[in-house]
Design a protein around this motif. Structure first.
Motif, PDB file in Angstrom:
ATOM      1  N   GLN A 127      43.412  31.092  39.419  1.00 31.67           N
ATOM      2  CA  GLN A 127      41.905  30.827  38.690  1.00 31.67           C
ATOM      3  C   GLN A 127      41.626  29.293  39.410  1.00 31.67           C
ATOM      4  O   GLN A 127      42.217  28.412  39.230  1.00 31.67           O
ATOM      5  CB  GLN A 127      41.877  30.955  37.158  1.00 31.67           C
ATOM      6  CG  GLN A 127      40.440  30.755  37.015  1.00 31.67           C
ATOM      7  CD  GLN A 127      40.336  30.972  35.334  1.00 31.67           C
ATOM      8  OE1 GLN A 127      41.180  31.022  34.708  1.00 31.67           O
ATOM      9  NE2 GLN A 127      39.165  31.096  34.909  1.00 31.67           N
ATOM     10  N   ILE A 186      30.799  26.963  43.009  1.00 26.14           N
ATOM     11  CA  ILE A 186      31.301  28.348  42.791  1.00 26.14           C
ATOM     12  C   ILE A 186      31.546  28.666  41.378  1.00 26.14           C
ATOM     13  O   ILE A 186      31.271  29.576  40.940  1.00 26.14           O
ATOM     14  CB  ILE A 186      32.201  28.890  43.747  1.00 26.14           C
ATOM     15  CG1 ILE A 186      32.071  28.908  45.184  1.00 26.14           C
ATOM     16  CG2 ILE A 186      32.656  30.385  43.300  1.00 26.14           C
ATOM     17  CD1 ILE A 186      33.253  29.290  46.030  1.00 26.14           C
ATOM     18  N   PHE A 242      36.437  30.952  39.434  1.00 21.83           N
ATOM     19  CA  PHE A 242      36.634  32.162  40.024  1.00 21.83           C
ATOM     20  C   PHE A 242      37.903  32.276  40.096  1.00 21.83           C
ATOM     21  O   PHE A 242      38.939  31.476  40.099  1.00 21.83           O
ATOM     22  CB  PHE A 242      35.917  32.111  41.436  1.00 21.83           C
ATOM     23  CG  PHE A 242      36.351  31.246  42.497  1.00 21.83           C
ATOM     24  CD1 PHE A 242      37.286  31.551  43.383  1.00 21.83           C
ATOM     25  CD2 PHE A 242      36.041  29.802  42.428  1.00 21.83           C
ATOM     26  CE1 PHE A 242      37.599  30.896  44.489  1.00 21.83           C
ATOM     27  CE2 PHE A 242      36.442  29.013  43.359  1.00 21.83           C
ATOM     28  CZ  PHE A 242      37.195  29.057  44.365  1.00 21.83           C
ATOM     29  N   ARG A 243      38.355  33.588  40.608  1.00 24.41           N
ATOM     30  CA  ARG A 243      39.602  34.168  40.903  1.00 24.41           C
ATOM     31  C   ARG A 243      40.074  34.425  42.349  1.00 24.41           C
ATOM     32  O   ARG A 243      39.016  35.183  42.798  1.00 24.41           O
ATOM     33  CB  ARG A 243      40.049  35.054  39.954  1.00 24.41           C
ATOM     34  CG  ARG A 243      39.776  34.919  38.198  1.00 24.41           C
ATOM     35  CD  ARG A 243      40.298  36.126  37.436  1.00 24.41           C
ATOM     36  NE  ARG A 243      39.930  37.370  37.809  1.00 24.41           N
ATOM     37  CZ  ARG A 243      40.264  38.338  37.454  1.00 24.41           C
ATOM     38  NH1 ARG A 243      41.511  38.607  37.116  1.00 24.41           N
ATOM     39  NH2 ARG A 243      39.905  39.435  38.144  1.00 24.41           N
ATOM     40  N   THR A 244      41.313  34.179  42.796  1.00 28.09           N
ATOM     41  CA  THR A 244      41.750  34.811  43.827  1.00 28.09           C
ATOM     42  C   THR A 244      42.935  35.489  43.821  1.00 28.09           C
ATOM     43  O   THR A 244      43.678  34.903  43.054  1.00 28.09           O
ATOM     44  CB  THR A 244      41.729  33.606  45.017  1.00 28.09           C
ATOM     45  OG1 THR A 244      42.841  32.613  44.591  1.00 28.09           O
ATOM     46  CG2 THR A 244      40.505  32.983  45.399  1.00 28.09           C
ATOM     47  N   ARG A 250      35.567  36.910  50.015  1.00 25.20           N
ATOM     48  CA  ARG A 250      34.874  37.250  48.866  1.00 25.20           C
ATOM     49  C   ARG A 250      35.178  38.798  48.770  1.00 25.20           C
ATOM     50  O   ARG A 250      34.957  39.376  49.716  1.00 25.20           O
ATOM     51  CB  ARG A 250      33.573  36.898  48.826  1.00 25.20           C
ATOM     52  CG  ARG A 250      32.822  37.108  47.470  1.00 25.20           C
ATOM     53  CD  ARG A 250      31.559  36.505  47.353  1.00 25.20           C
ATOM     54  NE  ARG A 250      31.522  35.204  47.186  1.00 25.20           N
ATOM     55  CZ  ARG A 250      31.493  34.356  46.490  1.00 25.20           C
ATOM     56  NH1 ARG A 250      31.518  35.037  45.121  1.00 25.20           N
ATOM     57  NH2 ARG A 250      31.294  33.016  46.200  1.00 25.20           N
ATOM     58  N   ASP A 292      35.465  40.771  41.096  1.00 27.01           N
ATOM     59  CA  ASP A 292      35.435  39.281  41.069  1.00 27.01           C
ATOM     60  C   ASP A 292      36.777  38.697  41.483  1.00 27.01           C
ATOM     61  O   ASP A 292      36.879  37.561  41.225  1.00 27.01           O
ATOM     62  CB  ASP A 292      35.000  38.817  39.811  1.00 27.01           C
ATOM     63  CG  ASP A 292      36.128  39.238  38.845  1.00 27.01           C
ATOM     64  OD1 ASP A 292      36.757  40.054  39.058  1.00 27.01           O
ATOM     65  OD2 ASP A 292      35.716  38.887  37.312  1.00 27.01           O
ATOM     66  N   HIS A 342      38.991  37.797  44.646  1.00 22.96           N
ATOM     67  CA  HIS A 342      38.850  37.111  45.717  1.00 22.96           C
ATOM     68  C   HIS A 342      39.908  37.332  46.646  1.00 22.96           C
ATOM     69  O   HIS A 342      41.090  37.123  45.965  1.00 22.96           O
ATOM     70  CB  HIS A 342      37.835  36.365  46.119  1.00 22.96           C
ATOM     71  CG  HIS A 342      36.556  36.323  45.487  1.00 22.96           C
ATOM     72  ND1 HIS A 342      35.741  37.406  45.254  1.00 22.96           N
ATOM     73  CD2 HIS A 342      36.019  35.435  44.422  1.00 22.96           C
ATOM     74  CE1 HIS A 342      34.684  37.062  44.522  1.00 22.96           C
ATOM     75  NE2 HIS A 342      34.979  36.063  43.869  1.00 22.96           N
ATOM     76  N   THR A 379      31.738  32.447  34.809  1.00 24.77           N
ATOM     77  CA  THR A 379      32.558  32.786  35.834  1.00 24.77           C
ATOM     78  C   THR A 379      31.305  32.892  36.955  1.00 24.77           C
ATOM     79  O   THR A 379      30.302  33.772  36.782  1.00 24.77           O
ATOM     80  CB  THR A 379      33.165  34.228  35.844  1.00 24.77           C
ATOM     81  OG1 THR A 379      34.040  33.859  34.832  1.00 24.77           O
ATOM     82  CG2 THR A 379      33.931  34.459  36.974  1.00 24.77           C
ATOM     83  N   GLY A 380      31.537  32.264  38.000  1.00 23.28           N
ATOM     84  CA  GLY A 380      30.649  32.506  39.099  1.00 23.28           C
ATOM     85  C   GLY A 380      29.368  31.557  39.243  1.00 23.28           C
ATOM     86  O   GLY A 380      28.542  31.692  40.050  1.00 23.28           O
TER      87      GLY A 380
END
Length: 193
Positions: free
Chosen positions: A34, A40, A43-45, A73, A78, A80, A117-118
């Motif tokens: 996170q 942005i 957000f989470r990847t 993305r 959500d 990424h 978020t976002g």
């Protein structure tokens, strides 16, 4: 570094600078990470293979570091895909005391409690950077925590600017959630040190 997009072999690669605010193990060698970015927001990847010994992400994805990221993305959700991360500020001084880590954890959890978020959060991100940079050099003091809560409440528009001493209660009341448990732990730690 400003948020940007680049086209790479039909894949849209996005770039931003962000603070790593949370990580969760996913499978044997991957992490869900996170981030908090000014452009942005939260957000989470997915960091696939980040825990493999030869991964370029191994050892880079540490809590509270600032990093330049490149990610793809997701088209449908959500979560990424992280392609690359490079430290811009590792904040190694945070590891010098339990109180510093506890305070950093509290301010991050407080932001995740109030931010969507976002959604872009440039002022909140800047406030977080200042707090983490302070904690990388010094142990927490009550004035730091009170001031952080105060500025956050003002930014959110839930307390008038300059009105002191009510920020923590106003955040709880406005978001109908209790403050993170780390606040009480941090107050206790500061009282002993």
């Amino acid at each position: 570094m400003a948020w940007a997009r680049e086209f790479n072999a039909f894949v849209i690669m996005e770039k931003t600078e962000a603070i790593l605010i949370g990580r969760t193990r996913y499978a044997e060698t991957s992490l869900i990470v996170q981030w908090c970015s000014p452009e942005i927001g939260l957000f989470r990847t997915m960091a696939k293979g980040a825990l493999r010994p030869k991964s370029p992400l191994n050892g880079v994805l540490d809590l509270f570091v600032s990093a330049e990221l490149r990610f793809v993305r997701s088209k449908s959700g959500d979560l990424h895909t992280l392609a690359e991360a490079r430290w811009t500020n590792p904040r190694l001084g945070l590891r010098e005391s339990y109180g510093r880590v506890l305070a950093a954890t509290y301010v991050v959890k407080l932001i995740t409690l109030v931010a969507e978020t976002g959604s872009p959060i440039p002022e909140i991100h800047e406030l977080l950077v200042k707090a983490l940079d302070y904690l990388a050099a010094k142990d927490p003091v009550p004035a730091l925590i009170t001031r952080f809560e105060q500025r956050l409440g003002e930014m959110l528009g839930i307390i008038p600017e300059g009105e002191t001493g009510m920020a923590a209660a106003a955040i709880e009341d406005s978001f109908h959630r209790k403050l993170p448990v780390q606040r009480r732990q941090l107050v206790d730690w500061m009282a002993k040190h």
